[in-house]
Design an enzyme around this catalytic site. Structure first.
Site, short mmCIF file in Angstrom:
data_model
loop_
_atom_site.label_atom_id
_atom_site.label_comp_id
_atom_site.label_asym_id
_atom_site.label_seq_id
_atom_site.Cartn_x
_atom_site.Cartn_y
_atom_site.Cartn_z
N HIS A 1 62.63 32.37 -13.20
CA HIS A 1 61.39 31.75 -12.72
C HIS A 1 60.90 32.48 -11.46
CE1 HIS A 1 63.28 29.61 -9.27
NE2 HIS A 1 64.31 29.46 -10.08
N CYS B 1 69.94 30.58 -10.63
CA CYS B 1 68.80 31.09 -11.40
C CYS B 1 68.54 32.56 -11.06
CB CYS B 1 67.55 30.28 -11.11
SG CYS B 1 67.65 28.56 -11.67
#
Length: 416
Positions: A348, A367
């Protein structure tokens, strides 16, 4: 004096001539191969040939042939319960002929069937319905043409024993080379071999693969290596009526065609802080990233892109963080979100506070974070089923069922 009869026999009192004439008739019939069932007055029945050994059977005033009894083989049995809707409904007759059959639900919906050319059998066409009562009537004649109608009933598997499944990818979807085929059943599967036998997977590239059960309800299928790029994989599931075990019966047949796109495999290097994408084995882009920090290192190994969202909402509580924890971030909105695991690993756009660390330090909660331009590029150039391999991380492998961790299972273990 009395006159003699033209037969040469003398009439006697008591009708002797009549008796002689009747005897003559009986003898003539016997000479022709037949015997009357009704016994003439004055003659003992025991003096005649038995019916069982005769070509005709006696009935008052009627002569009818002796015929072998009709034998029936009917399926299902009368009054049967929990009948598998895929089980054959049939009628076979020996020493007779089927004249007509009706098979209907109690609501009057008819089930079609086919007859054998000689009328010796009938079978229903197509499957029955679950949780349904059926009335089964058939008319049969014996060798003498005598007709008999019989009706019985049965009921099929109840809803409590009806099993379905969720299938992914969906028919017609286009996915990446790393996408396993997945079936999740609504009920536990005991008869795994029967299920696997009922699912046929073919590839336009000729690839073969193997099933792997992740639980008693979830099975996946993949080849030894990634799917060949730009091919079609077909999964033909003929599961209607398959007994999953414990009386649970599958209620569907389904065929899905999955289109495999270009081979897109990215390598996310936690030590170099880079994300390098290759398309059909040619490097097309390398981007700077920030990955999981010391406390939350990114999981190593292969991950398959699961879903994409242009905008997403993250909550620290979803990964077990509580207020007061230095890593707690509350709730945040993110852009260009691509899920890697069910437990919360994503690709992301990084939060603005992380921008200074992109390409030089790992500060995320596991992430892979990008600058805005990089996140947008990956979002627009990768899709579900594409592969990311994380290397040089201190993190362990994610659980194999935490997303599509199939490629982290050695082939010898997967194909068991």
């Amino acid at each position: 004096m009395e006159t003699e009869s033209t037969s040469g026999l003398r009439p006697r009192r008591g009708g002797t001539v009549k008796k002689i004439a009747l005897l003559a008739v009986v003898c003539i019939l016997a000479a022709g191969g037949g015997v009357f069932a009704a016994v003439a007055p004055g003659f003992a029945r025991g003096s005649m040939e038995s019916e069982a050994g005769s070509a005709v059977r006696s009935a008052p005033g009627v002569a009818s042939p002796v015929v072998a009894p009709v034998k029936l083989d009917v399926s299902p049995d009368d009054g049967a319960k929990q009948v598998n809707p895929a089980a054959p409904v049939s009628l076979k007759v020996t020493n007779g002929r089927i004249e007509g059959v009706t098979l209907t639900t109690t609501g009057g919906e008819a089930v079609q069937g086919t007859f054998a050319g000689d009328g010796s059998s009938w079978s229903a066409v197509g499957p029955l319905k679950f949780n349904t009562e059926y009335s089964y009537t058939y008319v049969v004649t014996d060798g003498a043409g005598r007709e008999k109608s019989t009706t019985h009933s049965f009921s099929t598997v109840s809803s409590s024993h009806e099993a379905d499944a969720a299938i992914y990818p969906l028919d017609g979807m286009k996915v990446g080379v790393g996408q396993p085929l997945q079936v999740i059943f609504s009920e536990p599967v005991v008869n795994r071999a029967e299920v696997e036998k009922a699912i046929k997977v073919t590839s336009s590239a000729g690839q073969t693969g193997a099933f792997h059960w992740f639980s008693d309800t979830m099975v996946r299928y993949r080849p030894e290596g990634f799917w060949a790029a730009n091919t079609t994989v077909t999964m033909d599931m003929q599961l209607f009526g398959v007994d999953l075990g414990n009386g649970q019966i599958a209620n569907f047949n389904k065929k899905v065609n999955v289109n495999i796109g270009d081979k897109r495999v990215a390598i996310a290097d936690s030590a170099a802080h880079t994300f390098t994408l290759s398309v059909n084995d040619q490097v097309v882009k390398t981007l700077p990233v920030s990955m999981g920090d010391e406390r939350f290192p990114s999981a190593r190994g292969y991950a398959v892109l699961m879903e994409k969202n242009r905008y997403d909402h993250f909550r620290a509580a979803s990964i077990g963080l509580k207020p007061g924890d230095p890593a707690y971030y509350g709730e945040v909105d993110v852009e260009y979100s691509i899920r890697l695991t069910l437990s919360g690993a994503y690709i992301h756009q990084a939060l603005e506070s992380a921008y200074p660390f992109i390409g030089n330090k790992n500060v995320s909660h596991g992430c892979i974070g990008f600058a805005p331009e990089g996140a947008a590029w990956v979002y627009n150039n990768m899709t579900t089923g594409d592969v990311v391999q994380v290397i040089n991380t201190k993190g362990d492998y994610a659980a194999h069922d935490d997303g599509y961790g199939d490629w982290n299972i050695p082939w010898t273990e997967y194909d068991n």
